[in-house]
Enzyme design. Sequence first.
Site, PDB file in Angstrom:
ATOM      1  N   GLU A   9       0.820  -1.223   0.000  1.00 28.65           N
ATOM      2  CA  GLU A   9       0.000   0.000   0.000  1.00 28.65           C
ATOM      3  C   GLU A   9       0.853   1.273   0.000  1.00 28.65           C
ATOM      4  O   GLU A   9       0.729   2.131   0.880  1.00 28.65           O
ATOM      5  CB  GLU A   9      -0.959  -0.007   1.196  1.00 28.65           C
ATOM      6  CG  GLU A   9      -1.978  -1.125   1.123  1.00 28.65           C
ATOM      7  CD  GLU A   9      -3.003  -1.078   2.231  1.00 28.65           C
ATOM      8  OE1 GLU A   9      -4.110  -1.591   2.029  1.00 28.65           O
ATOM      9  OE2 GLU A   9      -2.702  -0.537   3.317  1.00 28.65           O
ATOM     10  N   GLU A  19      -6.643  -7.540  -1.570  1.00 30.44           N
ATOM     11  CA  GLU A  19      -7.248  -7.512  -0.240  1.00 30.44           C
ATOM     12  C   GLU A  19      -8.704  -7.080  -0.349  1.00 30.44           C
ATOM     13  O   GLU A  19      -9.030  -6.131  -1.060  1.00 30.44           O
ATOM     14  CB  GLU A  19      -6.541  -6.507   0.687  1.00 30.44           C
ATOM     15  CG  GLU A  19      -5.134  -6.845   1.103  1.00 30.44           C
ATOM     16  CD  GLU A  19      -4.590  -5.805   2.083  1.00 30.44           C
ATOM     17  OE1 GLU A  19      -5.395  -5.088   2.716  1.00 30.44           O
ATOM     18  OE2 GLU A  19      -3.358  -5.697   2.196  1.00 30.44           O
TER      19      GLU A  19
END
Length: 651
Positions: free
Chosen positions: A172, A329
């Site tokens: 991320e 995710e």
Amino acid sequence: MYGQGTFEDGQRQPAVGTARLAHFYDRLDSIAYGGDYNPEQWGPETHAEDAELMRAAGVNLTTVGIFSWAKSEPAPGAYDFGWLDAHLDRLADAGVAVCLATMTASPPPWLARLHPETLPVMADGTRLHPGSRQHWCPSSPVFRQYAVRLVEQLAKRYADHPALALWHIGNEFGCHISRHCHCEVSTAAFRRWLRARYGTLDALNSAWSTDFWSQRYGDWEEIHTPRTAPSFRNPTQRLDYLRFSSDELLDCYRAEKAVLDAVTPGIPVTTNFVPLAPTLDLFKWAREMDVVSYDSYPDPHDPDSVHEAAFGYDVMRGLRDGQPWLLMEHAPGAVNWRTRNGRKPRGRMRLDSWQAVAHGADSALFFQWRQSRGGAEKFHSAMVPHGGRETRMFREVTELGTELADHPALLGSVPERAESALLLDWPNWWALEQDAHPSADAAMLDAAHAHHRPLYDASVPCDVVPVDRDWSPYKLLLVPNLYSVTQETADRLSAYVAAGGTLLMSYFSGITDEYDRVHLGGYPGPFRELLGLSVEEFDPLPEGGTLRFGGGGEGTLWSEELTLEGAAPILTYADGRPAVTRNAHGAGHAWYLGTRPDPVTMRAVLDRARLDAGVRAPEVPLGVQVRTRITSDGRRVRIRLDHREGTVTVG
């Protein structure tokens, strides 16, 4: 071959992807299913149960090692991978492939102790500290040195491991420190970036309009990152800093990728993007990736989140021109980081997973496999919750794994090319949301959702494309709030319409160039001839304000005083002033929205523009979406999502 499909007219879609993606697909026999696996948080008895439960759930891919730097290098240069060897061997024996992370998302505390200069500094001078994650300065050569050294050790050790299917760099990027480093190292790096962009101070001063407020620079050393200042900061300085921030993080990614490419040239590489945000220029990043990966967390409490997730998936599909992407995710149930974390009712996890697959995902992966006992994310749901196997959640996880495995042809299949597209540009996003503008209500993601939603509700596929893409395959191109635009892009949009395309553009477009300098000669600058109108004045509405249309409905957020110079009014305000227009330009037509119509009117306007363009819509009720993927043998697989009843049909 992966990346090809047959359309109804018999034409082949060009191959997409990279050659080494074959290694990833060779490790799978159906849509990738599993999630982040953090065995370092558990003991041997749990590890044995994990292998059993993964087989029961149909798991075929896990992401390992995301936050394992401290365990793998407990002291500088003292590497310990024995624990990881055992887990990868066990996963390989169980037939589970591994997406192996480079572990660099969260440095160990010893790095901050030995090298406090690696810690990021915020605009007000506050230095951030360990105790969370991503506590590193993207420009720090010391951080990069330690990170690259760790990656080299990992690559050499696991290059030939049978479980390794994919590399996962960092985690991320830009989630926490995209704009937070203003240290002296970052400042020096920013100056180097500016030298490369402008070459001379004269060019920079011109681009930044520094004669305003006596900001003219006479030496590169006078330039800083946009730190806390008494009033509005130079808008082009801020815009360049956002470009620089995205590029610096991309350089961190590239440094790790260079090692992986050298040591394991046959293994594909990815990193996971956060839910859509104005942080990284994703179109630029995607060119550096073998496959795009995305994290998606729609809020069960928000009825609009289903559409917002779909828009994010359309962006992911567009980043590499239709190549399937990976849902790296999503949550089986509740997350832990909202003010109120709603659970997913029965069937929602299944519907969310299939929605991603319908929009081009080749995986349905979760954060995470087993719910943590401690730490900041202990209340984030997982495939195996605190209650273990005898829970509704694990039963649903197992059912979904079986169902995905029953459709092996979907893996690597190509999403059907849409007839409509929406133009998105990160530098424009950054420029549009600067301060000192006529209204703070001109927000990019909000505008994109408002334009995309009518097509979504009509079950009309819509690709999301950048400004440098070839738009000729599309009959309809939506352009929300293209505030900052180069003359070259404006000319290409004009040529697209002249060649027969239909374009729908919204207010506050064509205002500035790439340096945030106003296009002179009247608004909307380079689009006046294309749109057949000029904008005399902006008239943004007060909070909650509306303007009635003459035939019903209302405009919201914004309005403009339009002078028609060939365009025809489609909608007018109650006082007769034009609000929505349509202009013939060459063989095509350009629509213009001088306001944001209410949702019902917006749907009516988009339906008219869509029909104007000849874009078809399936006959399905509101709340149902249908998407098609094309398999390697040319078979069309239709996925029907019914959000009213929470059902999915595939065939």
